[in-house]
Scaffold this motif. Structure first.
Motif, PDB file in Angstrom:
ATOM      1  N   ILE A  69       0.672  -1.095  -0.077  1.00  0.00           N
ATOM      2  CA  ILE A  69       0.322   0.342   0.184  1.00  0.00           C
ATOM      3  C   ILE A  69       1.169   0.994  -0.079  1.00  0.00           C
ATOM      4  N   SER A  70       0.776   1.912  -0.775  1.00  0.00           N
ATOM      5  CA  SER A  70       1.429   3.381  -0.302  1.00  0.00           C
ATOM      6  C   SER A  70       0.444   4.490  -1.253  1.00  0.00           C
ATOM      7  N   ARG A  71       0.892   6.235  -0.879  1.00  0.00           N
ATOM      8  CA  ARG A  71       0.209   7.166  -1.323  1.00  0.00           C
ATOM      9  C   ARG A  71       0.863   7.892  -1.596  1.00  0.00           C
ATOM     10  N   ASP A  72       0.236   8.848  -2.940  1.00  0.00           N
ATOM     11  CA  ASP A  72       1.173  10.506  -3.597  1.00  0.00           C
ATOM     12  C   ASP A  72      -0.047  10.882  -2.751  1.00  0.00           C
ATOM     13  N   LEU A  78      -4.562   6.856  -3.330  1.00  0.00           N
ATOM     14  CA  LEU A  78      -3.763   5.475  -2.341  1.00  0.00           C
ATOM     15  C   LEU A  78      -3.924   4.593  -3.801  1.00  0.00           C
ATOM     16  N   TYR A  79      -2.824   3.945  -3.906  1.00  0.00           N
ATOM     17  CA  TYR A  79      -2.353   2.519  -4.545  1.00  0.00           C
ATOM     18  C   TYR A  79      -2.481   1.082  -3.677  1.00  0.00           C
ATOM     19  N   LEU A  80      -2.466   0.495  -4.976  1.00  0.00           N
ATOM     20  CA  LEU A  80      -2.085  -1.408  -4.054  1.00  0.00           C
ATOM     21  C   LEU A  80      -1.842  -2.034  -4.842  1.00  0.00           C
ATOM     22  N   GLN A  81      -0.102  -1.807  -5.123  1.00  0.00           N
ATOM     23  CA  GLN A  81       0.655  -3.088  -5.827  1.00  0.00           C
ATOM     24  C   GLN A  81       0.557  -4.229  -4.956  1.00  0.00           C
ATOM     25  N   MET A  82      -0.306  -5.524  -6.332  1.00  0.00           N
ATOM     26  CA  MET A  82      -0.738  -6.676  -5.853  1.00  0.00           C
ATOM     27  C   MET A  82       0.330  -7.267  -7.548  1.00  0.00           C
ATOM     28  N   ASN A  83       1.236  -8.303  -6.035  1.00  0.00           N
ATOM     29  CA  ASN A  83       1.706  -8.958  -6.761  1.00  0.00           C
ATOM     30  C   ASN A  83       1.958 -10.392  -6.097  1.00  0.00           C
ATOM     31  N   SER A  84       2.373 -11.586  -7.094  1.00  0.00           N
ATOM     32  CA  SER A  84       1.782 -12.780  -6.942  1.00  0.00           C
ATOM     33  C   SER A  84       0.620 -12.855  -6.983  1.00  0.00           C
ATOM     34  N   LEU A  85      -0.249 -13.042  -7.744  1.00  0.00           N
ATOM     35  CA  LEU A  85      -1.835 -12.724  -6.944  1.00  0.00           C
ATOM     36  C   LEU A  85      -2.110 -14.405  -6.733  1.00  0.00           C
ATOM     37  N   LYS A  86      -3.084 -14.967  -5.882  1.00  0.00           N
ATOM     38  CA  LYS A  86      -3.678 -15.850  -6.126  1.00  0.00           C
ATOM     39  C   LYS A  86      -5.091 -15.986  -6.209  1.00  0.00           C
ATOM     40  N   PRO A  87      -5.515 -17.324  -7.017  1.00  0.00           N
ATOM     41  CA  PRO A  87      -7.151 -17.021  -6.867  1.00  0.00           C
ATOM     42  C   PRO A  87      -8.130 -16.841  -5.586  1.00  0.00           C
TER      43      PRO A  87
END
Length: 124
Positions: A69-72, A78-87
């Motif tokens: 999570i981050s904010r500019d 506001l951001y949510l970077q989502m990696n290695s996503l799972k079902p």
């Protein structure tokens, strides 16, 4: 007047990445701390991540190490970077803002502002 607006959802395969954005009004963004929540069909709403007034960023155990999570502040976003996503990450994702108790994620009832949600679907 829409005060929080999410974008960036979509359909990806397991292992893929997405970045969610939440655009906020300047007033709300500058006076609030914020969280991401998600809700899958037939399940209760689940807290995902929080960014506090002091910059702390706790995460739900289910996403720790994979989501960021981050904010500019210049962009009121506001951001949510989502990696290695799972079902099991498949859900509607919501951003939310609150103006009280901004050193802890708190309960959903503390959040006064909610976006309309953006759908994330992860296929296996």
């Amino acid at each position: 007047q829409v005060q929080l607006a999410e974008s960036g959802g979509g359909s990806v395969q397991a292992g893929g990445s997405l970045r969610l954005s939440c655009a906020a009004s300047a007033y709300i963004f500058s006076t609030s701390c914020m969280s991401w929540f998600r809700q899958a069909p037939g399940k209760e709403r689940e807290w995902v991540a929080f960014i506090g007034a002091d910059g702390t960023t706790p995460y739900a155990n289910s996403v720790k190490g994979r989501f960021t999570i981050s904010r500019d502040n210049a962009k009121n976003t506001l951001y949510l970077q989502m990696n290695s996503l799972k079902p099991e990450d498949t859900a509607m994702y919501y951003c939310a803002a609150k103006r009280i108790y901004c050193y802890t994620r708190g309960s959903p009832d503390e959040y006064s502002y909610w976006g309309q949600g953006t759908q994330v679907t992860v296929s296996s």
